[in-house]
Design an enzyme around this catalytic site. Structure first.
Site, PDB file in Angstrom:
ATOM      1  N   MET A  16       0.830  -1.215   0.000  1.00 25.39           N
ATOM      2  CA  MET A  16       0.000   0.000   0.000  1.00 25.39           C
ATOM      3  C   MET A  16       0.863   1.262   0.000  1.00 25.39           C
ATOM      4  SD  MET A  16      -3.104  -0.092  -0.419  1.00 25.39           S
ATOM      5  CE  MET A  16      -3.294   1.632  -0.065  1.00 25.39           C
ATOM      6  N   ARG A  38      10.996   0.905   7.315  1.00 23.76           N
ATOM      7  CA  ARG A  38      11.291   0.392   8.665  1.00 23.76           C
ATOM      8  C   ARG A  38      12.799   0.431   8.929  1.00 23.76           C
ATOM      9  NH1 ARG A  38      13.740  -4.216   7.941  1.00 23.76           N
ATOM     10  NH2 ARG A  38      13.272  -5.301   6.006  1.00 23.76           N
ATOM     11  N   GLY A 100      -4.597   3.896   7.221  1.00 23.61           N
ATOM     12  CA  GLY A 100      -5.426   2.813   6.696  1.00 23.61           C
ATOM     13  C   GLY A 100      -5.043   1.481   7.303  1.00 23.61           C
ATOM     14  N   THR A 102      -5.100  -1.713   9.327  1.00 24.86           N
ATOM     15  CA  THR A 102      -6.199  -2.480   9.938  1.00 24.86           C
ATOM     16  C   THR A 102      -5.638  -3.474  10.944  1.00 24.86           C
ATOM     17  OG1 THR A 102      -6.213  -4.231   8.267  1.00 24.86           O
ATOM     18  CG2 THR A 102      -7.555  -2.283   7.809  1.00 24.86           C
ATOM     19  N   ASN A 126     -11.034   1.214   4.925  1.00 19.70           N
ATOM     20  CA  ASN A 126     -11.066   1.041   3.474  1.00 19.70           C
ATOM     21  C   ASN A 126     -11.199   2.411   2.824  1.00 19.70           C
ATOM     22  OD1 ASN A 126     -12.049   0.546   0.762  1.00 19.70           O
ATOM     23  ND2 ASN A 126     -12.240  -1.585   1.408  1.00 19.70           N
ATOM     24  N   HIS A 156      -9.746 -12.240   0.531  1.00 21.19           N
ATOM     25  CA  HIS A 156      -8.511 -11.481   0.319  1.00 21.19           C
ATOM     26  C   HIS A 156      -7.363 -12.427  -0.030  1.00 21.19           C
ATOM     27  CE1 HIS A 156     -10.711  -8.277   2.396  1.00 21.19           C
ATOM     28  NE2 HIS A 156      -9.825  -7.438   1.874  1.00 21.19           N
ATOM     29  N   LYS A 160      -2.762 -11.987   3.759  1.00 22.72           N
ATOM     30  CA  LYS A 160      -3.439 -11.075   4.707  1.00 22.72           C
ATOM     31  C   LYS A 160      -3.347 -11.614   6.134  1.00 22.72           C
ATOM     32  CE  LYS A 160      -7.559  -8.282   5.432  1.00 22.72           C
ATOM     33  NZ  LYS A 160      -6.744  -7.103   5.740  1.00 22.72           N
ATOM     34  N   GLY A 166     -10.757  -5.565   8.072  1.00 30.15           N
ATOM     35  CA  GLY A 166     -11.229  -4.338   8.715  1.00 30.15           C
ATOM     36  C   GLY A 166     -12.477  -3.816   8.023  1.00 30.15           C
ATOM     37  N   THR A 167     -12.548  -3.977   6.708  1.00 31.28           N
ATOM     38  CA  THR A 167     -13.716  -3.496   5.957  1.00 31.28           C
ATOM     39  C   THR A 167     -14.965  -4.287   6.324  1.00 31.28           C
ATOM     40  OG1 THR A 167     -12.256  -2.886   4.166  1.00 31.28           O
ATOM     41  CG2 THR A 167     -14.597  -3.061   3.632  1.00 31.28           C
TER      42      THR A 167
HETATM   43  P1  NAD Z   1       2.930  -4.573   3.695  1.00 29.97           P
HETATM   44  O1  NAD Z   1       3.450  -5.566   4.677  1.00 29.97           O
HETATM   45  O2  NAD Z   1       3.172  -4.802   2.233  1.00 29.97           O
HETATM   46  O3  NAD Z   1       3.505  -3.116   4.042  1.00 29.97           O
HETATM   47  C1  NAD Z   1       3.791  -2.637   5.326  1.00 29.97           C
HETATM   48  C2  NAD Z   1       5.109  -1.889   5.231  1.00 29.97           C
HETATM   49  O4  NAD Z   1       5.317  -1.142   6.427  1.00 29.97           O
HETATM   50  C3  NAD Z   1       6.302  -2.836   5.040  1.00 29.97           C
HETATM   51  O5  NAD Z   1       7.098  -2.409   3.954  1.00 29.97           O
HETATM   52  C4  NAD Z   1       7.055  -2.687   6.363  1.00 29.97           C
HETATM   53  O6  NAD Z   1       8.451  -2.837   6.216  1.00 29.97           O
HETATM   54  C5  NAD Z   1       6.697  -1.246   6.719  1.00 29.97           C
HETATM   55  N1  NAD Z   1       7.004  -0.918   8.113  1.00 29.97           N
HETATM   56  C6  NAD Z   1       6.909  -1.711   9.207  1.00 29.97           C
HETATM   57  N2  NAD Z   1       7.350  -1.066  10.291  1.00 29.97           N
HETATM   58  C7  NAD Z   1       7.735   0.174   9.895  1.00 29.97           C
HETATM   59  C8  NAD Z   1       8.278   1.307  10.556  1.00 29.97           C
HETATM   60  N3  NAD Z   1       8.510   1.294  11.874  1.00 29.97           N
HETATM   61  N4  NAD Z   1       8.546   2.406   9.822  1.00 29.97           N
HETATM   62  C9  NAD Z   1       8.303   2.447   8.503  1.00 29.97           C
HETATM   63  N5  NAD Z   1       7.792   1.396   7.802  1.00 29.97           N
HETATM   64  C10 NAD Z   1       7.503   0.271   8.505  1.00 29.97           C
HETATM   65  O7  NAD Z   1       1.364  -4.460   3.982  1.00 29.97           O
HETATM   66  P2  NAD Z   1       0.222  -3.830   3.060  1.00 29.97           P
HETATM   67  O8  NAD Z   1      -0.455  -4.903   2.257  1.00 29.97           O
HETATM   68  O9  NAD Z   1       0.754  -2.635   2.345  1.00 29.97           O
HETATM   69  O10 NAD Z   1      -0.825  -3.366   4.182  1.00 29.97           O
HETATM   70  C11 NAD Z   1      -0.454  -2.456   5.195  1.00 29.97           C
HETATM   71  C12 NAD Z   1      -1.686  -2.157   6.065  1.00 29.97           C
HETATM   72  O11 NAD Z   1      -2.673  -1.474   5.297  1.00 29.97           O
HETATM   73  C13 NAD Z   1      -2.375  -3.410   6.613  1.00 29.97           C
HETATM   74  O12 NAD Z   1      -2.831  -3.129   7.916  1.00 29.97           O
HETATM   75  C14 NAD Z   1      -3.532  -3.618   5.646  1.00 29.97           C
HETATM   76  O13 NAD Z   1      -4.580  -4.356   6.193  1.00 29.97           O
HETATM   77  C15 NAD Z   1      -3.914  -2.173   5.403  1.00 29.97           C
HETATM   78  N6  NAD Z   1      -4.697  -1.893   4.188  1.00 29.97           N
HETATM   79  C16 NAD Z   1      -5.619  -0.920   4.311  1.00 29.97           C
HETATM   80  C17 NAD Z   1      -6.360  -0.522   3.208  1.00 29.97           C
HETATM   81  C18 NAD Z   1      -7.345   0.615   3.367  1.00 29.97           C
HETATM   82  O14 NAD Z   1      -7.945   1.060   2.372  1.00 29.97           O
HETATM   83  N7  NAD Z   1      -7.538   1.127   4.590  1.00 29.97           N
HETATM   84  C19 NAD Z   1      -6.168  -1.133   1.970  1.00 29.97           C
HETATM   85  C20 NAD Z   1      -5.191  -2.152   1.863  1.00 29.97           C
HETATM   86  C21 NAD Z   1      -4.449  -2.501   2.993  1.00 29.97           C
END
Ligand code: NAD
Length: 268
Positions: A16, A38, A100, A102, A126, A156, A160, A166-167
């Protein structure tokens, strides 16, 4: 003239996070102030074009936010383990916080409420415009047909971490609101064995996992001889990134408080 919004993306190497960085780089209303990864990430101090190809690259990936870097809005898609640090950074910089992430615990939702006394906060499970509309529709159908059974089915990708999504949970909350009931009293997360007949008003959840599915949600309203199904299918992550960016430009410069993604949309 509207001001360009300085956006810091937290978790910018993630699935994301990358989509949000791309959306910001393509936006005329926002500027990428920093792309945070990170601690220990192999991308730290690397130029953005390692991941984003030919897009402008006056910013490198970094593990911390330089005090000189302007930050109007911090956008977090890093996950529940790093969420607290993301929120703390937004508070420290007095920046608006759009998240975003979840799978948050109750204390983390409470922390959002606390933070909203100091900074503007918008959390959404979402960020798709279609899902925002689905929420409105599900609430309305539930209010109109309170005696119809209602279950939520989501599917999903296989990586996941949390279930139900969350949605799916906020859809359940919208339906409980429509029923005039408390979500906690009505949600049924598992059905297994001799569970007996369905109770009136319960909101059931089913979670499927597989492949690379970005996100599908169906709300099923059923009564005798009739069934209404409302489905949303997300084709890719860009739809969430776009919505998060719309939220980020909308919230920048607003007063401290909790805002919802529904408020960002046009009124009903
Ligand atoms: P992902 O694992 O691909 O990405 C998470 C990233 O955050 C990783 O690159 C990780 O290294 C990084 N990270 C971890 N700790 C960190 C820190 N301290 N500082 C900086 N970066 C750090 O996961 P994803 O599929 O991108 O999903 C991320 C979140 O977004 C999940 O909670 C997912 O459920 C949520 N999500 C929300 C929506 C929405 O519309 N609200 C849509 C899709 C996913």
């Amino acid at each position: 003239m509207t001001n360009i919004v300085n956006v810091v993306v937290y978790g910018s190497a993630g699935r994301m996070g990358q989509a949000v960085v791309r959306a910001v780089l393509e936006s005329k209303q926002a500027r990428l102030a920093a792309a945070l990864v990170r601690p220990g990430s192999g991308l730290a101090e690397e130029p953005l074009d390692r991941v984003f190809g030919a897009l402008p690259r006056d910013v490198d990936f970094s593990t911390s936010l330089d005090p000189d870097v302007p930050c109007d809005v911090l956008v977090d898609f890093s996950g529940p383990n790093s969420f607290d640090a993301a929120l703390a950074l937004a508070l420290q910089r007095r920046a608006a916080f759009v998240s975003g992430t979840t799978g948050l615990h109750e204390e983390q939702h409470a922390a959002l409420q606390n933070a909203a006394r100091t900074i503007p906060v918008l959390w959404a499970a979402n960020f798709s415009l279609g899902v925002a509309m689905l929420l409105r529709m599900a609430r309305r159908v539930a209010a109109t047909f309170p005696d119809w059974d209602c279950d939520i089915l989501e599917m999903h990708h296989s990586r996941k971490q949390d279930a139900p999504s969350g949605t799916a949970l906020i859809l359940g909350q919208a339906i409980a609101e429509g029923h005039g009931a408390r979500f906690e009293d009505k949600a049924v997360f598992t059905r297994h064995g001799q569970i007996g007949p369905r109770k009136l008003g319960e909101i059931g959840f089913a979670s499927l996992r597989g492949g690379d599915i970005v996100g599908e949600h169906t709300v099923i309203f059923a009564t005798d001889s009739e069934r209404l199904e409302l489905t949303h299918r997300a084709g890719n992550r860009d739809i969430f990134a776009r919505g998060a960016l719309v939220a980020a430009t909308w919230i920048a410069g607003r007063a401290a408080g909790i805002y919802s993604f529904d408020q960002v949309l046009a009124p009903e």
